[in-house]
Every structure is written in C-alpha cells, then in structure tokens.
Enzyme design. Structure first.
Site, short mmCIF file in Angstrom:
data_model
loop_
_atom_site.label_atom_id
_atom_site.label_comp_id
_atom_site.label_asym_id
_atom_site.label_seq_id
_atom_site.Cartn_x
_atom_site.Cartn_y
_atom_site.Cartn_z
N ASP A 134 -9.75 -4.31 -1.88
CA ASP A 134 -10.94 -3.48 -2.00
C ASP A 134 -11.92 -3.93 -0.91
O ASP A 134 -12.17 -5.13 -0.77
CB ASP A 134 -11.56 -3.70 -3.39
CG ASP A 134 -12.08 -2.42 -4.00
OD1 ASP A 134 -12.89 -1.75 -3.33
OD2 ASP A 134 -11.70 -2.10 -5.13
N ASP A 164 -14.71 1.06 -0.83
CA ASP A 164 -15.70 1.40 -1.84
C ASP A 164 -16.81 2.27 -1.26
O ASP A 164 -17.35 1.96 -0.18
CB ASP A 164 -16.31 0.08 -2.35
CG ASP A 164 -17.14 0.26 -3.59
OD1 ASP A 164 -16.58 0.63 -4.63
OD2 ASP A 164 -18.37 0.02 -3.53
N GLU A 178 -13.08 5.59 -1.08
CA GLU A 178 -13.66 6.10 -2.32
C GLU A 178 -14.83 6.98 -1.93
O GLU A 178 -15.71 6.55 -1.18
CB GLU A 178 -14.13 4.95 -3.20
CG GLU A 178 -14.44 5.45 -4.61
CD GLU A 178 -15.64 4.81 -5.26
OE1 GLU A 178 -15.78 4.95 -6.48
OE2 GLU A 178 -16.45 4.20 -4.54
N HIS A 224 -11.30 1.94 -13.01
CA HIS A 224 -12.18 1.02 -13.75
C HIS A 224 -13.58 1.58 -13.96
O HIS A 224 -14.40 0.92 -14.59
CB HIS A 224 -12.24 -0.29 -12.97
CG HIS A 224 -12.84 -0.10 -11.60
ND1 HIS A 224 -12.22 0.64 -10.61
CD2 HIS A 224 -14.02 -0.48 -11.08
CE1 HIS A 224 -12.97 0.66 -9.54
NE2 HIS A 224 -14.08 0.00 -9.79
N ASP A 225 -13.89 2.73 -13.42
CA ASP A 225 -15.23 3.33 -13.55
C ASP A 225 -15.29 4.47 -14.55
O ASP A 225 -16.36 5.06 -14.74
CB ASP A 225 -15.70 3.89 -12.20
CG ASP A 225 -15.98 2.82 -11.17
OD1 ASP A 225 -16.30 1.69 -11.56
OD2 ASP A 225 -15.87 3.12 -9.97
O1 ISL Z 1 -18.94 5.03 -12.08
C1 ISL Z 1 -19.79 5.59 -11.47
C2 ISL Z 1 -21.15 5.76 -11.93
O2 ISL Z 1 -21.23 6.66 -12.94
C3 ISL Z 1 -19.56 6.06 -10.15
O3 ISL Z 1 -20.61 6.79 -9.68
C4 ISL Z 1 -19.34 4.83 -9.29
O4 ISL Z 1 -20.49 4.05 -9.33
C5 ISL Z 1 -19.12 5.25 -7.89
O5 ISL Z 1 -17.95 6.00 -7.91
C6 ISL Z 1 -18.97 4.04 -7.01
O6 ISL Z 1 -18.04 3.14 -7.53
C7 ISL Z 1 -17.73 2.01 -6.79
O7 ISL Z 1 -18.85 1.34 -6.28
C8 ISL Z 1 -19.74 0.75 -7.23
C9 ISL Z 1 -19.01 -0.07 -8.30
O8 ISL Z 1 -19.88 -0.34 -9.35
C10 ISL Z 1 -17.78 0.65 -8.83
O9 ISL Z 1 -17.08 -0.17 -9.73
C11 ISL Z 1 -16.95 1.03 -7.65
O10 ISL Z 1 -15.72 1.59 -8.00
C12 ISL Z 1 -20.67 -0.12 -6.47
O11 ISL Z 1 -19.96 -0.97 -5.63
#
Ligand code: ISL
Length: 550
Positions: free
Chosen positions: A98, A199, A254, A327-328
């Site tokens: 990541d 990310d 992402e 994971h989100d």
């Molecule tokens: O899960 C979300 C909020 O509701 C998404 O908006 C998420 O925050 C967004 O897709 C970004 O995610 C990634 O970056 C974030 C981190 O918290 C997430 O775990 C990661 O996958 C910040 O680094």
C-alpha cells in the site's frame, strides 16, 4: 487488448492488524501472515495486497505513516518482511504494498520539521495557509468530518488534512516531495515488491484556488473539488516515467471521486499512468444526502448498471478492478446480498460474480468464508477513527451515539475489521491474547477450520471458482454483455470470445425466479446448489454458469 499477468491474476487483500496474531499481543502481524501463506496459496491466489505495515502511530491503523522505509514495531521487523516477501515468491505469488502518499503522519520527520518555522526547508512539503478572519482558510469538510484545516500555534498557520488531524496532506506541487515519493517506490521495488495499491491517489493534486465548498453532497464535492485536480495526470505520468515503467509491476489507484468520465484518463493503456483504479460508483451508490452515515437501500438496477457502464467504458482501452468490499466498507455479503438464512448461497453467488466479470478480481480477507457485519452494543467497542469521529460529532450535537448505532451497523468500517475467523476456538484462533477489536461471535459457525473439512463450503467454492476462471481465459478477456438488464431479481450476462461463450445467471433474491434467457444450447458448468440442474428455475440466491454450445 494486451495480455499481462496482472489481468489474469486474482488478488487477496490482507488487513494485517486483523489477520493473524503470532505473538499474542492482540494485533495481527507479519509473522502471522507468513503462517498463513500456504492457506492463501491453496485458494489459488496470485497476488497479495498487504495494507500498510510501515512505521505509524496508528491514528488511522497504518494509513498515517511516520517512516516509509521501516516496519511498524507491532507488525514485526524488516527481517520479518523480507521473509514474507521470500515466502510469497517461493509460492509463485506476488506482493503488492500500500502506498499512502497523499498524506503522511504528523509524526513523520518531514512534518516535524515543516511545522517548526516558516523558513524550514521542509515547510513546503505540506500545505500551509494563513487563517481568514480568525478562522480556517476555507470551509472544507474532511472525509472523517470536521474542518480539513488544523491551526498550528508554533507558526500561527493552518495545515491541510483531508483525513484526521494526524494525517497532514503532502504538497505534490513541490518537486522535492515528488522525488521523495519516487525514491520510496524505487526502494520497495528494489527489494522485490511487485506493485502498489495507491491510497487516495485521486487527491494528490489540489485545486490551487482553495475555493469555497461547491456543494453539500460529499460525493459531489469529492469528485469535483477534492479529486481529479489539475496536475494529477502530470504527477502520475512523471511517477510512471521515472520509476513504475522501469519494473514489471502492477499498480492500482484507489480513486474516490474517479467517475466513469475520468476512468480512462488514469488507466487508458496509452496514458502511461496506472494499470487499474478502484472506483467507488457501487461502493458509494447508497450514500444519502447526509453523507457516509446516511445510507440508503441498495438499488439493484444501479448496482448492475455500474458494472455494465464501466465495462463498456474500459473495453479495449484500459483495465478494470472488480471488488465488492475492503477494509473501509461493510462485509460484501451483508451489504450486497444477505447474511440471513441464505448467507452461504449468497456468498457463493457473489464469488461467482467476482470470478466471471471482466477485470482483475480482489477478494477481501474473510469474504472467502462468508464473514458478516458486526453489531457491537457498546459504542466503546468501536475502534475506527471515522466511526469515533461520528460519535464525537453526535455528542457535540447533544445526541447519544447509542441511539445512532444502526447507521454504524450498516455502513461502519469496523464491520470489515473484526479478526479473521480461523476456528471456532478462543478468539476465533486469531490470537491467544486480548484482540484489539472484538471477534465476531458468529465465528463458532463461520470459520476456516470448519470450512476446510466441508467440501461444499464457501471456502471450497472459492477455490473452485478461482480455478474455473483460470481454466477459462474467456472469463478474463472476453466480451461482456448484460442480458435482460431490467430484470428486478436476476443479474445475467454473457461473456465470450472466439473460443468460448458463457452465460452467467445470478438470482439476487430470496424468491424463486423462472428466468428465460432466450439462449439455447446451455451446458451447466458451475453452480452453488449441489443438486443444480440445467433449467433456469432459479432458487433463492442461486448462481449458475453455463457454456453456450451453439
Ligand atoms: O471509507 C471511507 C470513508 O467513508 C472512504 O471515503 C475512504 O476514506 C476513502 O476511500 C479513502 O480510503 C483510504 O484512505 C484513508 C484510509 O482511512 C482508508 O483506510 C484508505 O483505504 C486515508 O488514508
């Protein structure tokens, strides 16, 4: 369309904190992943995507990185990491890391220097602005609620953070920052890593006006104001030219805010940017006006249309990624299907979908055994910073989080972060210690050990479907067409090339449906009910894949 390994791969996503704890401190770790490599290989996985394992104060579980070249103590050492990489390669698999470089941790040495003084050489590594009328520079609200600006007394300016206050955004306008990122990426490629999941890469180029918020709906603001900034493609092309293009690796960006209209700008094969993106059209499609914690019911028609539209858009020009959770987000079976009495059939149906669409499939840990959402009664059992911020906002409004837990049950990120369920024993076999987050009590029914013994389990179905995809390249590269697209319960589609044609029929409902595809010469090849026949009287959550023979 060119053929490459990452198009033919099946990816398994590991959230290491919740995967396997080897030293019983309650947190998953790298040696824990090593213990389970044979298991992952046994699924037929080609690529492992490992969520962040770098040094971090864990304000956002590793998505706040304090040192990009070292391993988080809780997860192990660099030696452990090297053993992991070796173990993965020895099994013929690949490792994707990541890359979190839209922001760092506030405990990164760059930020510690940056905040010291306005003339510090690292000042411009981050985004600093003076306040306006005694308040923040503008009215932006972040992903986890609250202002995106934090006042820092030392220099009496505000810094930008799109996520938590401990995740200051890096300033990609600064060529030195871009060079640092290139060197980090090169460092891991030189170690032998096979790619990166990047990310929130759609956010790295900020609109320099820092204008007033353009709307109320968070998803629209993300698409039109936070993501897809004016220099994002220049930055990605530069990264590609300087580093990515020099290695045989894969990249997946992402992309919150990457809609159909922007997709090809990132992944078009003529663009030299990224191989794939994760778009969120299906993941955010049920966001109500109130944002993330205002979920609407899933619209099945829209769900199908998202896959169809993206396939149409990318076909012949770029490559897609197919995923239903990570994971989100909540557990895919709870969210897009059902975790009621038909959970097992429904999990197998979603697995059939993942393995028969065009694009690289991503499996999130635990989905291969049909893990479900969690509902903690006590708000204190929640650990995710986004959920905790939601509770704080409620409390600030004089409300009791307990009265709003339903939203968290439905959409909260901890749904996907409970420990992996290895057995029906203590803490689901995840740890002998105190797990950092509670284990789902349903591990007594849903666990790997049990499903290993049962030839008809979800786990063994995944193995079959992954193999089925590998045996049939038509399912990887072949064309796609949705059939009877408006059907209220059925998602059916054809996949074909010069060699083969397949028909996939999926009943997304608790009802029996008599489906007529108006296609003849059907030979049943894969199915999720053991006693399935070639007819199309589809039982609840029944999935069938046919070869079309004339
Ligand atoms: O899960 C979300 C909020 O509701 C998404 O908006 C998420 O925050 C967004 O897709 C970004 O995610 C990634 O970056 C974030 C981190 O918290 C997430 O775990 C990661 O996958 C910040 O680094």
């Amino acid at each position: 369309m060119t053929k490459t390994w990452w198009k033919e791969s099946v990816v398994y996503q590991i959230y290491p904190r919740s995967f396997k704890d080897s030293d019983n401190d309650g947190l998953g770790d790298i040696p824990g992943v090593i213990e389970k490599l044979d298991y992952i290989q046994s699924l037929g996985i080609d690529v492992i995507w490992l969520c962040p394992v770098y040094k971090s104060p864990n304000d956002d579980n590793g998505y706040d990185i304090a040192d990009y070249r070292n391993i988080m103590d809780e997860f192990g050492t660099m030696d452990d990491f090297d053993r992991l990489l070796e173990g993965i390669h020895a099994r013929g698999m690949k490792l994707v890391m990541d890359l979190v470089v839209n922001h760092s941790s506030d405990e990164h040495k760059w930020f510690e220097a940056s905040r010291k003084s306005k003339d510090n050489p690292y000042r411009d590594y981050y985004i600093w602005k003076p306040g306006v009328n005694g308040g923040p520079p503008n009215d932006w609200q972040g992903f986890f609620g609250g202002s995106t600006w934090e006042y820092d007394e030392q220099t009496e300016e505000y810094y930008l953070h799109m996520f938590t206050v401990k995740q200051p955004d890096l300033n990609w306008e600064n060529p030195k920052v871009r060079k640092e990122v290139q060197e980090i990426v090169r460092y891991w490629f030189e170690k032998g890593v096979d790619g990166f999941r990047m990310d929130v890469i759609s956010l790295i180029s900020k609109r320099p006006e820092y204008a007033k918020l353009i709307g109320e709906r968070f998803d629209e603001v993300v698409t039109n104001q936070f993501a897809n900034g004016p220099r994002v493609h220049e930055f990605l092309q530069e990264l590609n030219k300087e580093v990515l293009s020099q290695y045989d690796i894969m990249t997946v960006g992402e992309g919150p805010g990457i809609t159909l209209e922007h997709g090809l700008d990132y992944v078009g094969e003529d663009r030299n940017e990224l191989n794939m993106v994760f778009h969120f059209d299906h993941m955010f499609m049920n966001m109500g006006d109130g944002g993330r914690f205002d979920p609407l019911p899933i619209d099945f028609q829209e769900f199908k249309d998202v896959f169809t539209r993206w396939d149409e858009k990318l076909k012949g020009k770029g490559w897609g990624s197919i995923f239903l959770g990570n994971h989100d987000f909540p557990r895919m079976v709870s969210r897009f299907a059902t975790d009621g009495p038909y959970r097992e059939k429904a999990s197998k149906l979603l697995s059939t979908l993942l393995m028969t669409l065009r694009g690289t499939p991503y499996i999130y840990q635990g989905d291969e055994i049909g893990m479900t959402n969690i509902a903690f009664e006590d708000p204190n059992d929640y650990k995710d910073v986004e959920t905790l911020n939601f509770f704080k906002a409620l409390e600030a409004d004089g409300k009791d989080p307990k009265d709003h837990l339903g939203k968290v049950y439905e959409i909260g990120r901890d749904n996907a972060r409970t420990p992996m369920q290895w057995s029906d024993g203590k803490n689901a076999g995840f740890t002998e210690g105190q797990p950092w987050i509670k284990v789902n009590p349903n591990h007594t029914d849903i666990n790997v050990e049990d499903q290993e013994r049962n030839t008809e389990s979800i786990l063994n179905f995944y193995r079959k479907m992954i193999q089925f995809r590998k045996d049939n390249p038509t399912l990887v590269y072949g064309d796609y067409e949705s059939i009877q697209n408006e059907h209220p319960q059925i998602y059916a589609y054809r996949r074909w090339d010069e060699v083969n044609e397949f028909l996939v029929v999926l009943n997304f409902s608790d009802q029996e449906v008599d489906f007529d595809p108006i296609i003849t010469g059907l030979e049943l090849l894969a199915y999720n009910y053991t006693d399935a026949t070639e007819d199309l009287l589809m039982r609840p959550w029944e999935a069938k894949v046919f070869r079309v023979n004339d």
